[in-house]
Design an enzyme around this catalytic site. Structure first.
Site, mmCIF file in Angstrom:
data_model
loop_
_atom_site.group_PDB
_atom_site.id
_atom_site.type_symbol
_atom_site.label_atom_id
_atom_site.label_comp_id
_atom_site.label_asym_id
_atom_site.label_seq_id
_atom_site.Cartn_x
_atom_site.Cartn_y
_atom_site.Cartn_z
ATOM 1 N N ASN A 219 0.694 -1.074 -0.028
ATOM 2 C CA ASN A 219 0.080 -0.206 -0.045
ATOM 3 C C ASN A 219 0.794 1.387 0.222
ATOM 4 O O ASN A 219 2.197 1.269 -0.070
ATOM 5 C CB ASN A 219 -1.054 -0.026 1.127
ATOM 6 C CG ASN A 219 -0.161 -0.231 2.671
ATOM 7 O OD1 ASN A 219 0.559 0.795 2.888
ATOM 8 N ND2 ASN A 219 -0.608 -1.245 3.201
ATOM 9 N N LYS B 45 -11.729 -4.641 16.924
ATOM 10 C CA LYS B 45 -10.287 -4.759 17.636
ATOM 11 C C LYS B 45 -10.291 -4.977 19.103
ATOM 12 O O LYS B 45 -9.447 -5.409 19.833
ATOM 13 C CB LYS B 45 -9.497 -3.644 17.053
ATOM 14 C CG LYS B 45 -9.150 -3.521 15.627
ATOM 15 C CD LYS B 45 -8.574 -4.498 14.879
ATOM 16 C CE LYS B 45 -8.591 -4.111 13.375
ATOM 17 N NZ LYS B 45 -7.822 -5.424 12.561
#
Length: 399
Positions: free
Chosen positions: A209, A340
């Site tokens: 990325n 998360k």
């Protein structure tokens, strides 16, 4: 202000921004600091030593081989005298000579001879600042432990617009004052991830990325300056970290996960700033893949380990996540917090060209829970170094 009685050596190099140094000198004196000024020949072309002498209350130094001063080894005495050395403005020429370790004038000699901390406030034309030679010098100076303050962006005396303006005297005064403040993170250990991860497809191709690592590196530097012991696990980036930081370089998400696990002992704060690849090829080809037909190529992917979720499950450290989004920023950020299992996430819009990936600037929304209610703190737009300092100051208050 913590400047009462502090000894600040103010170095001034050649540049139109030298006129701002007079105000900085005046403000330092007003805050109680003792100031001595060293000027290069270039600086004297823009502002006179007499002006700085009147403002500092001390003679201005500018000659390396001044017979009267050197009878008592004056340059060594000055180097020992200073609690802190600040060069503002710092020209491109001076930064190059400082990085090279030259001692061809009084100011560079002092910087070599001192044990005190040094900060530089760059000021130059925007194209000079962007030049690879200058950027290389900056990265090397950071590695040597020299603080880089700025530059700011905006209109320049030459008519250009862009990064290269010296920070304003009020900002520099605050940074000098911060240098003498107590280290709020003293005794803490921070683990930070930064940059991208790369997942090999074959020996020459990979999935990755656009993360530059600048935000994570800025947070690491800010935490270290605040007194924390910092471990930085980074993917492949073209950045340098100061010597105060333990740096671990990795390539893949799995390697980053292993490094995080090995360093997770006795961690107070974990900041997952890296843009970790969500997937990797199930199997990387041992040889370069050749084009087989015109029908395309199918690559089977598998999930990478979720480093942040694993860290949160350990219940051993305060975990901070990052969410780089292109739309529905708040919705996706809050969903990521829940997935998360963390209480803080920093979200930014990477679809914008003025912030985020590869940019020196950022704008961050910090989402966190306070007594079960969602709160948000907006930081920026500002330089990533400024955002990092704000984050490091803000995060301990919501633990």
């Amino acid at each position: 202000m913590k400047l009462q009685g502090k000894k600040v050596l103010l170095g001034i190099t050649g540049g139109i921004a030298a006129y701002k140094s007079a105000e900085l000198c005046r403000n330092l004196k007003k805050a109680g600091a003792e100031v001595r000024v060293v000027m290069t020949k270039g600086a004297q072309a823009f502002i006179t030593p007499l002006t700085l002498q009147a403002l500092s209350g001390n003679p201005v130094h500018h000659d390396l081989l001044d017979p009267a001063a050197e009878a008592a080894m004056g340059h060594i005495e000055l180097a020992r005298w200073a609690h802190f050395i600040v060069i503002a403005p710092a020209s491109a020429d001076f930064l190059a000579r400082l990085n090279a370790g030259m001692a061809d004038d009084l100011l560079t000699t002092l910087c070599l001879a001192t044990n005190s901390s040094i900060a530089v406030a760059p000021a130059m034309n925007q194209q000079m600042w962007a030049n690879p030679a200058t950027q290389n010098n900056i990265q090397q100076l950071i590695k040597k432990g020299i603080e880089i303050w700025g530059p700011d962006e905006g209109d320049q005396a030459c008519g250009d617009v862009g990064p290269g303006r010296m920070l304003e005297p009020a900002d520099l005064l605050n940074r000098i004052d911060d240098h003498f403040n107590d280290k709020p993170l003293q005794g803490q250990r921070w683990l930070i991830t930064a940059g991208p991860t790369v997942e090999p497809i074959d020996p020459v191709r990979y999935l990755a990325n656009r993360s530059s690592g600048k935000m994570g590196f800025a947070i690491a530097e800010a935490a270290a300056k605040a007194g924390a012991e910092v471990v930085l696990v980074t993917g492949p980036v073209n950045l340098l970290a100061s010597s105060a930081i333990k740096r671990i370089d990795v390539q893949t998400a799995q390697q980053m996960f292993e490094a995080v696990k090995s360093e997770f002992k006795s961690i107070d704060t974990f900041v997952a700033c890296a843009a970790v690849s969500d997937y990797r090829p199930t199997e990387a080809a041992p040889q370069k893949l050749k084009k087989q037909s015109d029908n395309g190529l199918t690559i089977e992917l598998m999930q990478n380990p979720d480093i942040l979720k694993w860290a949160a499950e350990q219940n051993a450290a305060f975990c901070v996540g990052f969410a780089a989004e292109t739309n529905n920023i708040e919705e996706y950020a809050e969903a990521k917090m829940t997935k998360k299992g963390i209480n803080v996430i920093c979200a930014n819009d990477v679809s914008r060209k003025d912030i985020g990936f590869s940019s020196d600037n950022n704008e961050v929304s910090v989402y966190y829970k306070n007594n079960g209610a969602m709160q948000v703190e907006r930081l920026g737009p500002a330089l990533k170094t400024v955002i990092a300092q704000q984050l490091v100051s803000f995060l301990p208050g919501i633990k």
